[in-house]
Design a protein around this motif. Structure first.
Motif, PDB file in Angstrom:
ATOM      1  N   PRO A 126      25.133  61.175  17.433  1.00 55.45           N
ATOM      2  CA  PRO A 126      23.960  62.047  17.672  1.00 55.45           C
ATOM      3  C   PRO A 126      22.652  61.270  17.764  1.00 55.45           C
ATOM      4  N   VAL A 127      22.526  60.212  16.963  1.00 61.48           N
ATOM      5  CA  VAL A 127      21.290  59.418  16.988  1.00 61.48           C
ATOM      6  C   VAL A 127      21.120  58.745  18.348  1.00 61.48           C
ATOM      7  N   LEU A 128      22.196  58.120  18.844  1.00 64.24           N
ATOM      8  CA  LEU A 128      22.133  57.488  20.166  1.00 64.24           C
ATOM      9  C   LEU A 128      21.863  58.518  21.250  1.00 64.24           C
ATOM     10  N   MET A 129      22.490  59.693  21.137  1.00 64.73           N
ATOM     11  CA  MET A 129      22.295  60.748  22.129  1.00 64.73           C
ATOM     12  C   MET A 129      20.840  61.191  22.170  1.00 64.73           C
ATOM     13  N   ILE A 130      20.260  61.417  21.006  1.00 67.74           N
ATOM     14  CA  ILE A 130      18.875  61.882  20.951  1.00 67.74           C
ATOM     15  C   ILE A 130      17.938  60.832  21.545  1.00 67.74           C
ATOM     16  N   LEU A 131      18.142  59.572  21.169  1.00 69.55           N
ATOM     17  CA  LEU A 131      17.279  58.506  21.668  1.00 69.55           C
ATOM     18  C   LEU A 131      17.449  58.303  23.174  1.00 69.55           C
ATOM     19  N   ALA A 132      18.706  58.206  23.623  1.00 72.35           N
ATOM     20  CA  ALA A 132      18.974  57.871  25.021  1.00 72.35           C
ATOM     21  C   ALA A 132      18.699  59.036  25.962  1.00 72.35           C
ATOM     22  N   VAL A 133      19.142  60.228  25.596  1.00 74.87           N
ATOM     23  CA  VAL A 133      19.098  61.377  26.511  1.00 74.87           C
ATOM     24  C   VAL A 133      17.819  62.191  26.347  1.00 74.87           C
ATOM     25  N   CYS A 134      17.339  62.318  25.113  1.00 79.08           N
ATOM     26  CA  CYS A 134      16.245  63.265  24.852  1.00 79.08           C
ATOM     27  C   CYS A 134      14.865  62.627  24.716  1.00 79.08           C
ATOM     28  N   ILE A 135      14.793  61.321  24.482  1.00 83.30           N
ATOM     29  CA  ILE A 135      13.472  60.709  24.265  1.00 83.30           C
ATOM     30  C   ILE A 135      13.228  59.551  25.228  1.00 83.30           C
ATOM     31  N   VAL A 136      13.959  58.467  25.040  1.00 84.30           N
ATOM     32  CA  VAL A 136      13.695  57.252  25.828  1.00 84.30           C
ATOM     33  C   VAL A 136      14.024  57.471  27.298  1.00 84.30           C
ATOM     34  N   GLY A 137      15.172  58.114  27.584  1.00 83.82           N
ATOM     35  CA  GLY A 137      15.584  58.344  28.964  1.00 83.82           C
ATOM     36  C   GLY A 137      14.551  59.110  29.780  1.00 83.82           C
ATOM     37  N   PRO A 138      14.111  60.285  29.327  1.00 84.62           N
ATOM     38  CA  PRO A 138      13.115  61.029  30.103  1.00 84.62           C
ATOM     39  C   PRO A 138      11.810  60.264  30.322  1.00 84.62           C
ATOM     40  N   ILE A 139      11.352  59.544  29.288  1.00 81.93           N
ATOM     41  CA  ILE A 139      10.102  58.782  29.436  1.00 81.93           C
ATOM     42  C   ILE A 139      10.269  57.683  30.479  1.00 81.93           C
ATOM     43  N   ALA A 140      11.384  56.933  30.393  1.00 85.25           N
ATOM     44  CA  ALA A 140      11.627  55.848  31.344  1.00 85.25           C
ATOM     45  C   ALA A 140      11.767  56.380  32.767  1.00 85.25           C
ATOM     46  N   GLU A 141      12.512  57.477  32.933  1.00 81.76           N
ATOM     47  CA  GLU A 141      12.732  58.029  34.271  1.00 81.76           C
ATOM     48  C   GLU A 141      11.447  58.592  34.869  1.00 81.76           C
ATOM     49  N   GLU A 142      10.592  59.171  34.051  1.00 79.04           N
ATOM     50  CA  GLU A 142       9.317  59.664  34.579  1.00 79.04           C
ATOM     51  C   GLU A 142       8.400  58.512  34.984  1.00 79.04           C
ATOM     52  N   LEU A 143       8.424  57.435  34.230  1.00 76.84           N
ATOM     53  CA  LEU A 143       7.639  56.265  34.619  1.00 76.84           C
ATOM     54  C   LEU A 143       8.098  55.723  35.967  1.00 76.84           C
ATOM     55  N   VAL A 144       9.422  55.664  36.173  1.00 81.85           N
ATOM     56  CA  VAL A 144       9.960  55.111  37.408  1.00 81.85           C
ATOM     57  C   VAL A 144       9.774  56.081  38.565  1.00 81.85           C
ATOM     58  N   PHE A 145      10.218  57.329  38.400  1.00 80.13           N
ATOM     59  CA  PHE A 145      10.340  58.233  39.549  1.00 80.13           C
ATOM     60  C   PHE A 145       9.084  59.051  39.825  1.00 80.13           C
ATOM     61  N   ARG A 146       8.294  59.376  38.833  1.00 81.39           N
ATOM     62  CA  ARG A 146       7.046  60.069  39.093  1.00 81.39           C
ATOM     63  C   ARG A 146       5.873  59.103  39.025  1.00 81.39           C
ATOM     64  N   GLY A 147       5.843  58.233  38.016  1.00 82.26           N
ATOM     65  CA  GLY A 147       4.722  57.319  37.899  1.00 82.26           C
ATOM     66  C   GLY A 147       4.676  56.293  39.014  1.00 82.26           C
ATOM     67  N   MET A 148       5.821  55.671  39.313  1.00 79.19           N
ATOM     68  CA  MET A 148       5.850  54.598  40.300  1.00 79.19           C
ATOM     69  C   MET A 148       6.228  55.110  41.691  1.00 79.19           C
ATOM     70  N   ILE A 149       7.406  55.736  41.816  1.00 78.49           N
ATOM     71  CA  ILE A 149       7.903  56.113  43.146  1.00 78.49           C
ATOM     72  C   ILE A 149       7.083  57.257  43.749  1.00 78.49           C
ATOM     73  N   PHE A 150       6.950  58.364  43.020  1.00 79.01           N
ATOM     74  CA  PHE A 150       6.168  59.484  43.547  1.00 79.01           C
ATOM     75  C   PHE A 150       4.712  59.077  43.754  1.00 79.01           C
ATOM     76  N   GLY A 151       4.151  58.318  42.799  1.00 76.74           N
ATOM     77  CA  GLY A 151       2.769  57.868  42.936  1.00 76.74           C
ATOM     78  C   GLY A 151       2.564  56.996  44.163  1.00 76.74           C
ATOM     79  N   LYS A 152       3.504  56.077  44.414  1.00 73.79           N
ATOM     80  CA  LYS A 152       3.386  55.207  45.585  1.00 73.79           C
ATOM     81  C   LYS A 152       3.537  56.005  46.880  1.00 73.79           C
ATOM     82  N   LEU A 153       4.518  56.909  46.925  1.00 68.72           N
ATOM     83  CA  LEU A 153       4.712  57.727  48.119  1.00 68.72           C
ATOM     84  C   LEU A 153       3.518  58.641  48.370  1.00 68.72           C
ATOM     85  N   ARG A 154       2.908  59.105  47.281  1.00 66.67           N
ATOM     86  CA  ARG A 154       1.787  60.044  47.415  1.00 66.67           C
ATOM     87  C   ARG A 154       0.559  59.362  47.991  1.00 66.67           C
TER      88      ARG A 154
END
Length: 300
Positions: A160-188
């Motif tokens: 459960p600890v790994l799940m919470i960290l990977a899926v619920c906290i670190v994963g969403p933050i990292a993916e938003e940095l990549v796909f909205r912060g970097m990719i969407f921002g660059k395309l925009r």
């Protein structure tokens, strides 16, 4: 001349998008390879055997078996997300500082908008379950790999600890940095909202490397792009993503609606989709008065 410049700007943004995706996949492959090599040498040393063909084959089989275990997949995912979060977070921070427009984070995180995001996160998870069900009906062969993935990332088979960290906290933050912060921002910088949101949504779907998960991730990616666009910040989209994943991980069984009949499936689908759209509209009107319209010049 101006048309040529605009086209060049669009292709440049697409090239940067391809580079960001290549870096993301390279980090995943390098970490998986590193863990595979560690597992191979651990198996080889523990067996106390000499380097012969049989020992090498056994070591490879042990390493492959270890990499397919649920807890190991989650651990690799967590480490990958941590690397992406550190690397792209630093990159995004210094790039964002160059923008002439600085968003008002307090307004983006008003109690009203937080409430809208919470509602959208729950309804978005509900809608994604229905999209996954529909995709599985249309493409039955894709359901097997999706169910295997879901089993590896299930609380009953993983820490459960790994799940919470990977899926619920670190994963969403990292993916938003990549796909909205970097990719969407660059395309925009080069495209209007819809092309930028669709392309970044496609990249977000491809990143998940699973047909069923990729389809609903594409839809969720567009929603996240909309939230990012209207709030002028990736932080509300991070909050949505975190709540979306938390609800998907801990939601009760009754929430995971099973489409027993076709009429009920479409009934619940349109109800869930309608409520999600209503939440997006409320969020839109909640933030639209606080910010001027985003123009491409902000990202040039």
């Amino acid at each position: 001349m101006e048309g040529h410049f605009r086209m060049k700007k669009k292709w440049t943004a697409i090239a940067w998008t391809a580079l960001y995706m290549a870096i993301t996949f390279m980090v995943q492959l390098m970490l998986s390879f590193a863990y595979g090599m560690i597992a191979f040498f651990v198996a080889f040393q523990s067996a106390g055997r000499t380097m012969d063909a049989g020992a090498v084959q056994e070591g490879i089989q042990y390493a492959m078996g270890l990499l397919t275990k649920g807890w190991m997949m989650i651990l690799i995912t967590l480490l990958c997300d941590m690397v992406l979060m550190a690397g792209f977070g630093t990159w995004y921070y210094f790039r964002e500082r160059q923008y002439p427009f600085r968003p008002n984070y307090k307004s983006a995180f008003s109690l009203k908008n937080i409430g809208y995001i919470i509602v959208m996160g729950v309804l978005g998870q509900y809608a994604s379950n229905l999209i996954a069900t529909l995709t599985g009906v249309l493409i039955p062969s894709a359901m097997d790999s999706y169910e295997d993935l879901a089993q590896n990332f299930d609380l009953s088979t993983a820490s459960p600890v790994l799940m919470i960290l990977a899926v619920c906290i670190v994963g969403p933050i990292a993916e938003e940095l990549v796909f909205r912060g970097m990719i969407f921002g660059k395309l925009r910088r080069a495209f209007s909202f819809w092309p930028a949101a669709i392309i970044s949504g496609i990249m977000f779907g491809v990143f998940h490397m699973n047909m069923i998960q990729g389809v609903y991730a594409f839809v969720v990616g567009i929603v996240l792009g909309f939230i990012c666009e209207k709030s002028h910040s990736i932080y509300p989209s991070m909050l949505f993503h975190i709540l979306f994943n938390i609800w998907g991980t801990f939601s009760p069984d009754w929430f995971m609606y099973k489409a027993d009949t076709v009429p009920f499936f479409f009934l619940w689908f349109f109800v869930g989709a309608g409520l999600l759209v209503a939440g997006l509209l409320l969020f839109f009107f909640g933030v639209n008065k606080k910010y001027p319209k985003i123009e491409n010049s902000y990202y040039s």
